[in-house]
Design a protein around this motif. Structure first.
Motif, PDB file in Angstrom:
ATOM      1  N   ARG A   4     -21.477  32.863 -15.379  1.00 60.15           N
ATOM      2  CA  ARG A   4     -20.353  33.264 -14.540  1.00 60.15           C
ATOM      3  C   ARG A   4     -19.643  31.993 -14.105  1.00 60.15           C
ATOM      4  O   ARG A   4     -20.213  30.898 -14.108  1.00 60.15           O
ATOM      5  N   TYR A 192     -22.844  40.941 -20.059  1.00 51.45           N
ATOM      6  CA  TYR A 192     -22.033  40.462 -18.945  1.00 51.45           C
ATOM      7  C   TYR A 192     -22.748  40.607 -17.601  1.00 51.45           C
ATOM      8  O   TYR A 192     -22.390  39.941 -16.643  1.00 51.45           O
ATOM      9  N   GLY A 196     -20.672  40.610 -13.880  1.00 50.99           N
ATOM     10  CA  GLY A 196     -19.442  40.808 -14.648  1.00 50.99           C
ATOM     11  C   GLY A 196     -18.597  41.921 -14.057  1.00 50.99           C
ATOM     12  O   GLY A 196     -17.378  41.804 -13.925  1.00 50.99           O
ATOM     13  N   SER A 199     -16.948  40.880 -10.813  1.00 50.77           N
ATOM     14  CA  SER A 199     -15.828  39.949 -10.926  1.00 50.77           C
ATOM     15  C   SER A 199     -14.489  40.670 -11.053  1.00 50.77           C
ATOM     16  O   SER A 199     -13.431  40.066 -10.906  1.00 50.77           O
ATOM     17  N   LEU A 200     -14.513  41.984 -11.322  1.00 48.91           N
ATOM     18  CA  LEU A 200     -13.276  42.757 -11.432  1.00 48.91           C
ATOM     19  C   LEU A 200     -12.777  43.144 -10.048  1.00 48.91           C
ATOM     20  O   LEU A 200     -13.570  43.360  -9.133  1.00 48.91           O
ATOM     21  N   TYR A 230     -12.242  42.897 -18.102  1.00 46.66           N
ATOM     22  CA  TYR A 230     -13.145  41.771 -17.876  1.00 46.66           C
ATOM     23  C   TYR A 230     -12.958  40.710 -18.948  1.00 46.66           C
ATOM     24  O   TYR A 230     -12.860  39.516 -18.656  1.00 46.66           O
TER      25      TYR A 230
END
Length: 235
Positions: A4, A192, A196, A199-200, A230
Motif C-alpha cells: 500500500r 489487494y 485496497g 483506499s477507495l 482501485y
C-alpha cells in the motif's frame, strides 16, 4: 499483506494529532508504540513489521506492555495487524485519518442496514449446514425444472425498467455488512487485501452499493466497478 502507499509526513502528523485528542485517550504505552510504528513504516513499500522486543527497548516499556498496546491499537482501529505464519512477525497497516473516517462511515451504514432489515441477518447460519437435511429431488421435479427453464428462455425479454425492478427485489436482501464481506474476499483473491478496499472513497462504495440494491447493478458488476476504480487509482 499486499503493498500500500505509505503515509507521508503530513498524514503521519494528522494521525498523531487524531489519537492525541481522542476521548478516551490511548494508554501511554499504546500511544508511544503507535508513534514508533509511524516512524518505522517503510517509505517505499508501506510495510511496518518491528518486533515487540525491539519496540520495548525503544520505548522503555516492558514487552508485555508493548503486546497489550498492539491489542489496544487494533481494537481501537488505529492499526490492522497481519501475520503470514504462526511464528512470523506481526505486520501492521496504520490507518490514516481519512481511512478512519471511512471505516466509521461504513460501520454506521452497516449498523443502519442491520436495523432496517430484520431478515437475512449476516449472522445467520449458512445454508450449507442444512444441506444434509434436504431431500433429493425426484426425476419428475428435475424434468419439470428443465421444462420451465426452456419455457422461460422462449419468453420475450422484459424491458430494462421491469428487469431492474425484478432484480432489485432480490438485491435488497443483501445488507451492507454482507456486501462488504463478499467484496473483501474478491479484493483479497486479487491480491489487494482489505486495505485496497479501504483506499477507495466511502462515497464510491455507498453509490455502487445503492445501485446494486436498486437492481441497477448485479453483485459481479458492482465488484467489477470497485476493482476498476482501485486499479485506476494505483496505476
Amino acid at each position: 499483506m499486499s503493498k500500500r502507499t505509505p503515509l507521508d509526513l503530513k498524514q503521519k502528523w494528522f494521525v498523531a494529532q487524531h489519537w492525541a485528542q481522542m476521548d478516551p485517550p490511548l494508554t501511554r504505552a499504546s500511544y508511544a508504540v503507535l508513534m514508533r510504528l509511524l516512524d518505522r513504516q517503510n517509505t517505499k513499500s508501506g510495510r511496518c513489521d518491528p518486533s515487540a522486543i525491539g519496540l520495548a527497548e525503544e520505548t522503555g516499556f516492558t514487552e508485555r506492555s508493548v503486546r497489550s498496546a498492539f491489542k489496544e491499537l487494533e481494537e481501537r482501529g488505529a492499526v490492522k495487524r497481519y501475520r503470514a505464519a504462526k511464528r512470523s512477525r506481526n505486520q501492521f497497516l496504520i490507518h490514516s485519518v481519512e481511512e478512519l473516517g471511512q471505516i466509521a462511515r461504513l460501520s454506521e451504514l452497516k449498523s443502519r442496514s442491520g436495523r432496517s432489515s430484520s431478515m437475512n441477518s449476516t449472522s445467520a447460519q449458512p445454508a450449507a449446514l442444512f444441506r444434509s437435511a434436504l431431500k433429493r429431488s425426484s426425476p419428475e421435479t428435475i424434468k419439470e425444472t428443465i421444462k420451465k427453464k426452456r419455457s422461460s428462455e422462449r419468453e420475450t425479454v422484459p424491458n430494462s425498467r421491469s428487469l431492474s425492478e425484478k432484480h432489485g427485489a432480490s438485491k435488497t436482501e443483501m445488507d451492507l455488512g454482507e456486501f462488504e464481506k463478499r467484496v473483501v474476499k474478491v479484493f483479497e483473491r486479487e491480491g489487494y487485501g482489505y486495505e485496497g478496499l479501504l483506499s477507495l472513497p466511502a462515497t464510491e462504495i455507498e453509490v455502487i452499493y445503492g445501485e446494486m440494491t436498486k437492481g441497477v447493478l448485479s453483485f459481479s458488476n458492482a465488484v467489477g466497478r470497485l476493482l476498476k476504480k482501485y486499479r485506476s487509482e494505483v496505476s
